[in-house]
Design an enzyme around this catalytic site. Structure first.
Site: not given
Length: 487
Positions: A103, A142, A144, A189, A320-321, A326
Protein backbone atom coordinates in the site's frame (compact mmCIF):
# COMPACT_ATOMS: atom_id res chain seq x y z
CA UNK A 1 22.00 23.42 12.53
CA UNK A 2 18.97 25.44 11.49
CA UNK A 3 16.52 23.68 9.14
CA UNK A 4 15.63 26.10 6.36
CA UNK A 5 13.41 23.60 4.55
CA UNK A 6 9.96 24.94 3.69
CA UNK A 7 7.08 22.65 4.61
CA UNK A 8 3.42 22.24 3.75
CA UNK A 9 0.87 20.66 6.07
CA UNK A 10 -1.09 17.64 4.87
CA UNK A 11 -3.76 15.70 6.70
CA UNK A 12 -5.17 12.18 6.69
CA UNK A 13 -7.35 10.09 9.01
CA UNK A 14 -4.49 9.85 11.53
CA UNK A 15 -3.91 13.59 11.77
CA UNK A 16 -1.63 16.20 10.21
CA UNK A 17 2.02 16.08 9.20
CA UNK A 18 4.64 18.43 7.76
CA UNK A 19 5.82 17.48 4.27
CA UNK A 20 8.71 19.25 2.48
CA UNK A 21 7.23 21.83 0.15
CA UNK A 22 9.35 20.67 -2.79
CA UNK A 23 8.45 17.00 -2.31
CA UNK A 24 6.17 15.42 -4.88
CA UNK A 25 5.17 12.75 -2.38
CA UNK A 26 2.59 13.43 0.32
CA UNK A 27 1.55 12.46 3.83
CA UNK A 28 1.13 8.72 3.23
CA UNK A 29 4.66 8.51 1.86
CA UNK A 30 6.02 10.71 4.63
CA UNK A 31 4.56 8.38 7.24
CA UNK A 32 5.96 5.34 5.42
CA UNK A 33 9.36 7.02 5.22
CA UNK A 34 9.38 7.27 9.01
CA UNK A 35 7.85 3.85 9.69
CA UNK A 36 9.76 1.69 7.23
CA UNK A 37 13.53 2.06 7.36
CA UNK A 38 14.73 -1.53 7.69
CA UNK A 39 16.02 -1.99 4.15
CA UNK A 40 17.72 1.36 3.84
CA UNK A 41 16.79 1.58 0.16
CA UNK A 42 13.63 2.20 -1.85
CA UNK A 43 11.53 -0.53 -3.42
CA UNK A 44 12.77 -1.81 -6.76
CA UNK A 45 12.39 0.97 -9.32
CA UNK A 46 11.20 -1.41 -12.05
CA UNK A 47 8.26 -2.38 -9.85
CA UNK A 48 7.43 1.27 -9.09
CA UNK A 49 7.53 2.17 -12.77
CA UNK A 50 5.26 -0.77 -13.49
CA UNK A 51 2.81 0.66 -10.95
CA UNK A 52 3.01 3.94 -12.89
CA UNK A 53 2.06 1.99 -16.03
CA UNK A 54 -1.05 0.73 -14.28
CA UNK A 55 -1.92 4.31 -13.27
CA UNK A 56 -1.38 5.42 -16.84
CA UNK A 57 -3.76 2.76 -18.12
CA UNK A 58 -6.33 3.62 -15.44
CA UNK A 59 -6.25 7.31 -16.33
CA UNK A 60 -6.73 6.50 -20.00
CA UNK A 61 -9.64 4.16 -19.33
CA UNK A 62 -11.28 6.40 -16.73
CA UNK A 63 -11.05 9.32 -19.14
CA UNK A 64 -12.51 7.21 -21.93
CA UNK A 65 -15.53 6.12 -19.84
CA UNK A 66 -15.97 9.68 -18.50
CA UNK A 67 -15.23 8.70 -14.91
CA UNK A 68 -12.53 11.39 -14.95
CA UNK A 69 -12.80 14.80 -16.61
CA UNK A 70 -10.53 14.95 -19.64
CA UNK A 71 -8.50 17.75 -18.08
CA UNK A 72 -7.63 15.60 -15.09
CA UNK A 73 -7.03 12.48 -17.14
CA UNK A 74 -4.63 14.28 -19.47
CA UNK A 75 -2.70 15.81 -16.58
CA UNK A 76 -2.32 12.39 -14.96
CA UNK A 77 -1.20 10.87 -18.24
CA UNK A 78 1.43 13.58 -18.71
CA UNK A 79 2.68 13.11 -15.15
CA UNK A 80 2.95 9.36 -15.75
CA UNK A 81 4.92 9.96 -18.92
CA UNK A 82 7.42 12.17 -17.08
CA UNK A 83 7.87 9.63 -14.29
CA UNK A 84 8.40 6.83 -16.81
CA UNK A 85 11.11 8.99 -18.38
CA UNK A 86 12.92 9.01 -15.04
CA UNK A 87 12.34 12.63 -14.07
CA UNK A 88 10.97 12.00 -10.58
CA UNK A 89 12.81 8.88 -9.39
CA UNK A 90 14.14 10.75 -6.35
CA UNK A 91 10.58 11.05 -4.97
CA UNK A 92 9.83 7.31 -5.10
CA UNK A 93 11.27 6.67 -1.68
CA UNK A 94 9.30 4.10 0.34
CA UNK A 95 11.56 1.41 1.79
CA UNK A 96 11.76 -1.97 0.11
CA UNK A 97 10.81 -3.76 3.35
CA UNK A 98 7.39 -2.41 4.19
CA UNK A 99 4.23 -3.71 5.76
CA UNK A 100 0.82 -3.34 4.18
CA UNK A 101 1.00 -5.56 1.10
CA UNK A 102 2.48 -2.73 -0.95
CA UNK A 103 0.00 0.00 0.00
CA UNK A 104 2.79 2.45 0.85
CA UNK A 105 4.48 2.02 -2.54
CA UNK A 106 1.12 2.35 -4.28
CA UNK A 107 0.39 5.56 -2.35
CA UNK A 108 3.90 6.88 -3.01
CA UNK A 109 3.21 6.56 -6.75
CA UNK A 110 -0.31 8.00 -6.37
CA UNK A 111 0.98 11.07 -4.53
CA UNK A 112 3.88 11.76 -6.90
CA UNK A 113 1.55 11.52 -9.91
CA UNK A 114 -1.07 13.69 -8.19
CA UNK A 115 1.33 16.46 -7.18
CA UNK A 116 2.99 16.61 -10.58
CA UNK A 117 -0.46 16.66 -12.22
CA UNK A 118 -1.46 19.52 -9.92
CA UNK A 119 1.58 21.50 -11.09
CA UNK A 120 0.75 20.79 -14.72
CA UNK A 121 -2.70 22.25 -14.11
CA UNK A 122 -1.19 25.39 -12.56
CA UNK A 123 -1.74 24.47 -8.92
CA UNK A 124 0.55 24.10 -5.91
CA UNK A 125 1.74 20.74 -4.62
CA UNK A 126 -0.54 19.49 -1.85
CA UNK A 127 -3.71 21.11 -3.20
CA UNK A 128 -5.61 17.88 -3.66
CA UNK A 129 -8.80 19.67 -4.57
CA UNK A 130 -7.28 19.85 -8.05
CA UNK A 131 -6.06 16.23 -8.37
CA UNK A 132 -6.56 13.78 -5.51
CA UNK A 133 -4.12 10.84 -5.05
CA UNK A 134 -6.91 8.39 -4.23
CA UNK A 135 -10.09 9.81 -5.72
CA UNK A 136 -8.45 10.57 -9.08
CA UNK A 137 -5.12 8.77 -9.53
CA UNK A 138 -6.25 5.61 -7.71
CA UNK A 139 -9.79 5.73 -9.10
CA UNK A 140 -11.40 2.25 -9.41
CA UNK A 141 -8.23 0.62 -8.05
CA UNK A 142 -6.87 -1.01 -4.93
CA UNK A 143 -3.29 -1.74 -3.96
CA UNK A 144 -4.39 -5.37 -4.03
CA UNK A 145 -5.04 -5.44 -7.76
CA UNK A 146 -2.48 -2.79 -8.75
CA UNK A 147 0.52 -4.35 -7.01
CA UNK A 148 0.25 -7.97 -8.27
CA UNK A 149 -0.49 -6.68 -11.78
CA UNK A 150 2.50 -4.34 -11.68
CA UNK A 151 4.78 -7.10 -10.42
CA UNK A 152 3.89 -9.21 -13.44
CA UNK A 153 4.56 -6.27 -15.74
CA UNK A 154 7.98 -5.80 -14.11
CA UNK A 155 8.94 -9.49 -14.19
CA UNK A 156 7.96 -10.52 -17.73
CA UNK A 157 10.46 -8.29 -19.64
CA UNK A 158 13.26 -9.41 -17.31
CA UNK A 159 12.35 -13.05 -17.92
CA UNK A 160 12.50 -12.47 -21.67
CA UNK A 161 15.89 -10.79 -21.40
CA UNK A 162 17.24 -13.56 -19.18
CA UNK A 163 16.03 -16.18 -21.64
CA UNK A 164 18.03 -14.39 -24.34
CA UNK A 165 21.12 -14.22 -22.13
CA UNK A 166 20.89 -17.93 -21.41
CA UNK A 167 20.58 -18.57 -25.15
CA UNK A 168 23.80 -16.61 -25.67
CA UNK A 169 25.46 -18.59 -22.89
CA UNK A 170 24.30 -21.84 -24.48
CA UNK A 171 25.81 -20.77 -27.80
CA UNK A 172 29.09 -19.88 -26.09
CA UNK A 173 29.27 -23.35 -24.55
CA UNK A 174 28.50 -24.90 -27.92
CA UNK A 175 31.34 -22.89 -29.48
CA UNK A 176 33.72 -24.36 -26.90
CA UNK A 177 32.25 -27.79 -27.57
CA UNK A 178 33.24 -27.44 -31.23
CA UNK A 179 36.62 -25.90 -30.43
CA UNK A 180 37.68 -28.81 -28.22
CA UNK A 181 35.80 -31.59 -29.98
CA UNK A 182 38.96 -33.72 -30.47
CA UNK A 183 40.83 -33.08 -27.22
CA UNK A 184 40.90 -36.04 -24.85
CA UNK A 185 40.54 -35.07 -21.20
CA UNK A 186 40.38 -37.04 -17.99
CA UNK A 187 36.83 -37.49 -16.75
CA UNK A 188 36.36 -37.57 -12.98
CA UNK A 189 33.68 -38.92 -10.67
CA UNK A 190 33.62 -38.12 -6.96
CA UNK A 191 36.76 -36.06 -7.70
CA UNK A 192 38.65 -39.24 -8.63
CA UNK A 193 39.96 -40.36 -12.03
CA UNK A 194 37.17 -42.09 -13.95
CA UNK A 195 36.98 -42.50 -17.75
CA UNK A 196 38.36 -40.41 -20.59
CA UNK A 197 36.08 -37.85 -22.20
CA UNK A 198 36.45 -35.32 -24.96
CA UNK A 199 36.87 -31.84 -23.56
CA UNK A 200 34.17 -30.67 -25.92
CA UNK A 201 31.71 -33.11 -24.40
CA UNK A 202 31.91 -31.40 -21.00
CA UNK A 203 31.07 -28.07 -22.62
CA UNK A 204 28.22 -29.79 -24.46
CA UNK A 205 26.79 -30.94 -21.12
CA UNK A 206 26.87 -27.34 -19.90
CA UNK A 207 25.10 -26.23 -23.06
CA UNK A 208 22.35 -28.80 -22.55
CA UNK A 209 21.75 -27.71 -18.95
CA UNK A 210 21.64 -24.07 -20.00
CA UNK A 211 19.19 -24.90 -22.80
CA UNK A 212 16.81 -26.49 -20.30
CA UNK A 213 16.97 -23.41 -18.08
CA UNK A 214 16.33 -21.14 -21.02
CA UNK A 215 13.29 -23.11 -22.16
CA UNK A 216 11.78 -23.45 -18.69
CA UNK A 217 12.00 -19.73 -18.05
CA UNK A 218 10.61 -18.91 -21.47
CA UNK A 219 7.56 -21.09 -20.86
CA UNK A 220 6.89 -19.70 -17.38
CA UNK A 221 5.78 -16.38 -18.86
CA UNK A 222 2.47 -17.91 -19.90
CA UNK A 223 1.06 -17.92 -16.36
CA UNK A 224 2.43 -14.49 -15.54
CA UNK A 225 0.33 -12.84 -18.23
CA UNK A 226 -2.88 -13.36 -16.23
CA UNK A 227 -3.60 -10.15 -14.26
CA UNK A 228 -6.13 -9.29 -11.57
CA UNK A 229 -6.54 -5.58 -12.32
CA UNK A 230 -10.18 -4.65 -11.83
CA UNK A 231 -10.55 -7.08 -8.95
CA UNK A 232 -9.98 -4.20 -6.48
CA UNK A 233 -9.48 -5.20 -2.82
CA UNK A 234 -10.36 -8.91 -2.66
CA UNK A 235 -10.96 -9.88 -6.26
CA UNK A 236 -14.70 -9.27 -6.40
CA UNK A 237 -14.33 -6.04 -8.38
CA UNK A 238 -16.35 -3.93 -5.94
CA UNK A 239 -16.24 -0.17 -6.78
CA UNK A 240 -14.91 -0.81 -10.30
CA UNK A 241 -17.40 -0.48 -13.20
CA UNK A 242 -17.52 -3.29 -15.73
CA UNK A 243 -16.49 -1.11 -18.66
CA UNK A 244 -13.37 -0.11 -16.70
CA UNK A 245 -12.62 -3.72 -15.72
CA UNK A 246 -12.87 -5.08 -19.25
CA UNK A 247 -10.87 -2.23 -20.80
CA UNK A 248 -7.91 -2.27 -18.40
CA UNK A 249 -6.28 -5.46 -19.64
CA UNK A 250 -6.59 -4.28 -23.24
CA UNK A 251 -5.01 -0.90 -22.53
CA UNK A 252 -2.21 -2.41 -20.44
CA UNK A 253 -1.51 -4.87 -23.22
CA UNK A 254 -1.13 -1.96 -25.65
CA UNK A 255 1.01 0.14 -23.31
CA UNK A 256 3.39 -2.65 -22.31
CA UNK A 257 3.53 -4.77 -25.45
CA UNK A 258 2.99 -7.81 -23.23
CA UNK A 259 0.31 -10.43 -23.86
CA UNK A 260 -1.61 -9.61 -20.69
CA UNK A 261 -5.13 -10.87 -20.19
CA UNK A 262 -7.78 -10.43 -17.51
CA UNK A 263 -8.06 -13.23 -14.98
CA UNK A 264 -11.34 -15.12 -15.13
CA UNK A 265 -11.17 -15.44 -11.33
CA UNK A 266 -9.40 -12.36 -9.90
CA UNK A 267 -9.83 -13.52 -6.32
CA UNK A 268 -7.32 -16.30 -6.98
CA UNK A 269 -4.83 -13.97 -8.66
CA UNK A 270 -5.17 -11.49 -5.79
CA UNK A 271 -4.46 -13.83 -2.89
CA UNK A 272 -2.28 -16.61 -4.35
CA UNK A 273 1.36 -15.97 -5.24
CA UNK A 274 2.32 -19.46 -6.47
CA UNK A 275 3.01 -18.20 -9.99
CA UNK A 276 5.91 -16.16 -8.62
CA UNK A 277 7.10 -19.17 -6.62
CA UNK A 278 7.18 -21.13 -9.86
CA UNK A 279 9.30 -18.49 -11.59
CA UNK A 280 11.61 -18.19 -8.60
CA UNK A 281 11.96 -21.95 -8.47
CA UNK A 282 13.03 -22.01 -12.11
CA UNK A 283 15.52 -19.23 -11.40
CA UNK A 284 16.83 -21.37 -8.56
CA UNK A 285 17.17 -24.33 -10.93
CA UNK A 286 19.20 -22.16 -13.30
CA UNK A 287 21.28 -20.91 -10.37
CA UNK A 288 22.00 -24.48 -9.29
CA UNK A 289 23.37 -25.24 -12.76
CA UNK A 290 25.39 -22.04 -12.79
CA UNK A 291 26.83 -22.76 -9.35
CA UNK A 292 27.88 -26.23 -10.50
CA UNK A 293 29.49 -24.75 -13.61
CA UNK A 294 31.26 -22.14 -11.49
CA UNK A 295 32.57 -24.86 -9.19
CA UNK A 296 33.78 -26.99 -12.12
CA UNK A 297 35.61 -24.09 -13.73
CA UNK A 298 37.34 -23.20 -10.47
CA UNK A 299 38.35 -26.79 -9.83
CA UNK A 300 39.63 -27.49 -13.33
CA UNK A 301 41.67 -24.27 -13.32
CA UNK A 302 43.06 -24.89 -9.83
CA UNK A 303 46.77 -24.57 -9.19
CA UNK A 304 47.88 -24.41 -11.85
CA UNK A 305 51.13 -26.01 -10.70
CA UNK A 306 49.67 -27.56 -7.57
CA UNK A 307 46.21 -28.36 -8.86
CA UNK A 308 44.45 -29.70 -11.93
CA UNK A 309 45.36 -26.78 -14.16
CA UNK A 310 43.57 -28.00 -17.30
CA UNK A 311 41.43 -24.88 -17.76
CA UNK A 312 43.22 -21.60 -18.30
CA UNK A 313 40.85 -18.83 -17.24
CA UNK A 314 41.50 -15.30 -18.49
CA UNK A 315 43.41 -13.16 -16.01
CA UNK A 316 41.18 -10.18 -15.23
CA UNK A 317 42.21 -9.22 -11.70
CA UNK A 318 45.35 -9.31 -9.61
CA UNK A 319 44.77 -12.08 -7.09
CA UNK A 320 46.65 -11.09 -3.98
CA UNK A 321 48.11 -8.18 -2.07
CA UNK A 322 50.92 -10.38 -0.70
CA UNK A 323 51.50 -13.18 -3.23
CA UNK A 324 53.08 -11.77 -6.41
CA UNK A 325 51.65 -13.03 -9.68
CA UNK A 326 48.70 -14.85 -8.13
CA UNK A 327 45.57 -14.83 -10.27
CA UNK A 328 42.25 -16.10 -8.95
CA UNK A 329 39.15 -17.37 -10.80
CA UNK A 330 37.22 -14.25 -9.80
CA UNK A 331 34.65 -14.24 -12.59
CA UNK A 332 33.69 -17.84 -11.87
CA UNK A 333 33.51 -16.89 -8.18
CA UNK A 334 31.27 -13.95 -9.06
CA UNK A 335 28.93 -16.27 -10.93
CA UNK A 336 28.86 -18.59 -7.94
CA UNK A 337 28.04 -15.68 -5.63
CA UNK A 338 25.16 -14.61 -7.88
CA UNK A 339 23.84 -18.17 -7.93
CA UNK A 340 24.01 -18.44 -4.14
CA UNK A 341 22.02 -15.23 -3.73
CA UNK A 342 19.36 -16.41 -6.19
CA UNK A 343 19.02 -19.68 -4.28
CA UNK A 344 18.66 -17.74 -1.02
CA UNK A 345 16.11 -15.38 -2.58
CA UNK A 346 14.01 -18.36 -3.59
CA UNK A 347 13.59 -19.18 0.10
CA UNK A 348 12.30 -15.64 0.73
CA UNK A 349 9.86 -15.91 -2.18
CA UNK A 350 8.64 -19.29 -0.93
CA UNK A 351 8.12 -18.10 2.65
CA UNK A 352 6.41 -14.89 1.54
CA UNK A 353 4.00 -16.70 -0.76
CA UNK A 354 3.19 -19.32 1.87
CA UNK A 355 2.56 -16.62 4.50
CA UNK A 356 -0.41 -15.06 2.73
CA UNK A 357 -3.65 -15.31 4.65
CA UNK A 358 -7.24 -15.44 3.46
CA UNK A 359 -7.93 -12.89 0.70
CA UNK A 360 -4.52 -11.16 0.55
CA UNK A 361 -0.80 -11.68 0.94
CA UNK A 362 0.74 -9.02 3.17
CA UNK A 363 4.26 -10.10 2.27
CA UNK A 364 4.14 -9.50 -1.47
CA UNK A 365 6.67 -6.62 -1.18
CA UNK A 366 9.45 -8.87 0.14
CA UNK A 367 8.53 -11.46 -2.48
CA UNK A 368 8.79 -8.78 -5.17
CA UNK A 369 12.16 -7.55 -3.95
CA UNK A 370 13.64 -11.04 -3.82
CA UNK A 371 12.30 -12.10 -7.21
CA UNK A 372 13.33 -8.93 -9.02
CA UNK A 373 16.76 -9.00 -7.41
CA UNK A 374 17.28 -12.57 -8.60
CA UNK A 375 16.34 -11.64 -12.15
CA UNK A 376 18.56 -8.56 -12.19
CA UNK A 377 21.52 -10.44 -10.66
CA UNK A 378 21.31 -13.16 -13.29
CA UNK A 379 20.86 -10.62 -16.07
CA UNK A 380 24.10 -8.92 -15.05
CA UNK A 381 26.05 -11.96 -13.91
CA UNK A 382 25.46 -14.37 -16.81
CA UNK A 383 26.78 -12.08 -19.59
CA UNK A 384 29.77 -11.10 -17.44
CA UNK A 385 30.68 -14.76 -17.05
CA UNK A 386 30.17 -15.43 -20.76
CA UNK A 387 32.17 -12.40 -21.91
CA UNK A 388 34.97 -12.30 -19.33
CA UNK A 389 35.50 -15.96 -18.59
CA UNK A 390 33.94 -18.54 -20.90
CA UNK A 391 34.59 -16.90 -24.26
CA UNK A 392 38.30 -16.41 -23.53
CA UNK A 393 38.82 -19.73 -21.79
CA UNK A 394 41.52 -22.01 -23.21
CA UNK A 395 42.66 -25.50 -22.27
CA UNK A 396 46.18 -26.66 -21.52
CA UNK A 397 46.22 -29.49 -24.05
CA UNK A 398 49.54 -30.92 -22.90
CA UNK A 399 48.29 -31.02 -19.32
CA UNK A 400 45.10 -32.77 -20.41
CA UNK A 401 47.08 -35.43 -22.28
CA UNK A 402 49.46 -35.91 -19.38
CA UNK A 403 46.64 -36.50 -16.91
CA UNK A 404 45.00 -39.08 -19.17
CA UNK A 405 48.27 -40.93 -19.78
CA UNK A 406 49.39 -40.98 -16.15
CA UNK A 407 46.01 -42.02 -14.75
CA UNK A 408 45.67 -45.43 -16.35
CA UNK A 409 41.97 -44.82 -16.98
CA UNK A 410 42.35 -45.90 -20.60
CA UNK A 411 42.68 -49.45 -19.31
CA UNK A 412 38.89 -49.59 -19.09
CA UNK A 413 38.85 -49.70 -22.90
CA UNK A 414 40.65 -53.05 -22.83
CA UNK A 415 38.22 -54.88 -20.51
CA UNK A 416 36.33 -56.55 -23.38
CA UNK A 417 39.60 -57.97 -24.70
CA UNK A 418 41.76 -58.65 -21.63
CA UNK A 419 39.21 -59.05 -18.85
CA UNK A 420 38.57 -56.82 -15.84
CA UNK A 421 41.33 -58.25 -13.63
CA UNK A 422 44.06 -57.85 -16.21
CA UNK A 423 42.85 -54.37 -17.15
CA UNK A 424 42.84 -53.42 -13.46
CA UNK A 425 46.43 -54.58 -12.98
CA UNK A 426 47.53 -52.64 -16.02
CA UNK A 427 45.77 -49.51 -14.77
CA UNK A 428 47.48 -49.76 -11.40
CA UNK A 429 50.84 -50.33 -13.02
CA UNK A 430 50.44 -47.33 -15.28
CA UNK A 431 49.40 -45.09 -12.39
CA UNK A 432 52.22 -46.32 -10.13
CA UNK A 433 54.98 -46.06 -12.73
CA UNK A 434 53.75 -42.99 -14.54
CA UNK A 435 54.31 -44.85 -17.79
CA UNK A 436 51.72 -44.69 -20.60
CA UNK A 437 49.30 -47.61 -20.78
CA UNK A 438 50.17 -48.08 -24.44
CA UNK A 439 53.78 -48.83 -23.49
CA UNK A 440 52.73 -51.46 -20.93
CA UNK A 441 50.37 -53.09 -23.41
CA UNK A 442 53.17 -53.37 -25.98
CA UNK A 443 55.83 -54.56 -23.55
CA UNK A 444 53.54 -57.21 -22.08
CA UNK A 445 52.48 -58.43 -25.47
CA UNK A 446 48.85 -57.74 -24.73
CA UNK A 447 48.20 -55.84 -27.94
CA UNK A 448 49.98 -54.77 -31.07
CA UNK A 449 50.54 -51.14 -31.93
CA UNK A 450 47.79 -51.35 -34.54
CA UNK A 451 45.36 -52.81 -32.02
CA UNK A 452 46.25 -50.20 -29.42
CA UNK A 453 45.67 -47.41 -31.90
CA UNK A 454 42.23 -48.73 -32.76
CA UNK A 455 41.05 -49.61 -29.26
CA UNK A 456 42.43 -46.53 -27.49
CA UNK A 457 41.54 -44.01 -30.17
CA UNK A 458 39.91 -40.91 -28.55
CA UNK A 459 36.79 -41.24 -30.69
CA UNK A 460 36.44 -44.91 -29.69
CA UNK A 461 36.74 -44.43 -25.92
CA UNK A 462 34.30 -41.50 -25.79
CA UNK A 463 31.27 -42.96 -27.55
CA UNK A 464 28.71 -45.67 -26.76
CA UNK A 465 29.74 -49.27 -27.29
CA UNK A 466 32.90 -51.31 -26.87
CA UNK A 467 36.01 -49.41 -28.01
CA UNK A 468 37.30 -50.83 -31.30
CA UNK A 469 34.58 -53.44 -31.50
CA UNK A 470 33.90 -52.63 -35.10
CA UNK A 471 37.41 -53.90 -35.89
CA UNK A 472 37.85 -56.63 -33.29
CA UNK A 473 36.23 -59.82 -32.11
CA UNK A 474 35.42 -59.57 -28.39
CA UNK A 475 37.59 -61.95 -26.30
CA UNK A 476 36.39 -65.56 -26.18
CA UNK A 477 34.79 -67.18 -23.17
CA UNK A 478 38.10 -68.75 -22.06
CA UNK A 479 39.73 -65.33 -21.83
CA UNK A 480 42.54 -63.75 -23.77
CA UNK A 481 42.55 -62.39 -27.29
CA UNK A 482 41.40 -64.37 -30.30
CA UNK A 483 43.80 -65.19 -33.09
CA UNK A 484 42.09 -62.60 -35.28
CA UNK A 485 42.85 -59.95 -32.70
CA UNK A 486 46.52 -60.87 -32.53
CA UNK A 487 47.05 -60.46 -36.25
Amino acid sequence: MTDHTAYRIESDSLGSLSVPQDAYYGIHTARAKDNFRAGGRPANLLLLLAIVRVKQAAAEVNGRIHALPQKKAQAILEACREILEGRLDAHLIVDAYQGGAGTSSNMNVNEVIANRSIELLGGVKGDYSIIHPIDDVNLHQSTNDVYPTALRIAVIPLLRQLSEELAALQEAFQAKEREYADLLRLGRTQLMDALPILAGQSFGACAKATARDRWRLYKSEERLREINIGGTAVGTGMNAPLDYIYAMADVLRELTGLGLYRSDFPMDTTQNMDVFVEVSGLLKAAAVNLLKISSDFRLLSSGPAGGIGEYILPAVQAGSSIMPGKVNPVIAEMLGSVAMRVIANDTAVTLAAASGQLELNAFTPVLAEALLESLELLLRGVPLFRERCLSSLTLDEARCREHVERSGVMAAATIAYLGYDTASELAKAAAASGRPLEQLLLEGGWMTGKQIHKVLHPLEVTKPGIPGRSQWTVRNMEGGLSQDELE
